[in-house]
Write an enzyme that holds these catalytic residues in place. Structure first.
Site: not given
Ligand code: AMP
Ligand code: ZN
Length: 119
Positions: A35, A92, A101, A105, A107
């Site tokens: 991340d 999430n 995003v 995914h 975590h």
């Molecule tokens: P969420 O809030 O569960 O949708 O988590 C999205 C996660 O994606 C966050 O923890 C961000 O830090 C991570 N994130 C967003 N863009 C990238 C990227 N290009 N590479 C790695 N992590 C990312």
């Protein structure tokens, strides 16, 4: 059958190595990468190699894929040395959970004690 990639999705681009990321594990089903903004010393995202918006976008056809994601989480936890100290796997899903995003995914969080109730 795995869904196709979405050409406008940032996580699809990571799975295809079209944009840089620190990939720690990849197989035919999943891609796992660090991340960008870690909240724990170990913070890895595990995604399916196909574009699924969120868990609501999954059905019976994805039962095996979802199992592969959790098996990958356990394997990566072992590789990262946090199997014994412990770890958390978080999805999430949707606005109340703060999903930002919209490519499903998981975590994988570990490397320090976490307080579940404070989240
Ligand atoms: P969420 O809030 O569960 O949708 O988590 C999205 C996660 O994606 C966050 O923890 C961000 O830090 C991570 N994130 C967003 N863009 C990238 C990227 N290009 N590479 C790695 N992590 C990312
Ligand atoms: Zn995607």
């Amino acid at each position: 059958m795995m869904k196709e990639y979405d050409q406008d999705c940032i996580f699809c681009k990571i799975a295809k190595s079209e944009i840089p990321s620190k990939i720690v594990y990849q197989n035919e089903f999943v891609t796992a990468f660090e991340d960008l903004s870690p909240v724990t010393p170990i913070h890895i995202l595990i995604i399916p190699n196909g574009h699924y918006h969120d868990l609501n976008d999954c059905g019976e056809n994805e039962a095996s894929l979802l199992g592969h994601i959790l098996l990958a989480a356990a394997k990566i936890a072992k590789d990262q040395g946090i199997s014994d100290s412990g770890y958390r796997v978080v999805v999430n899903d949707g606005p109340d959970a703060g999903q930002t995003v919209f490519h499903l995914h998981f975590h994988l969080l570990g490397g320090r004690p976490m307080n579940f109730r404070s989240q």
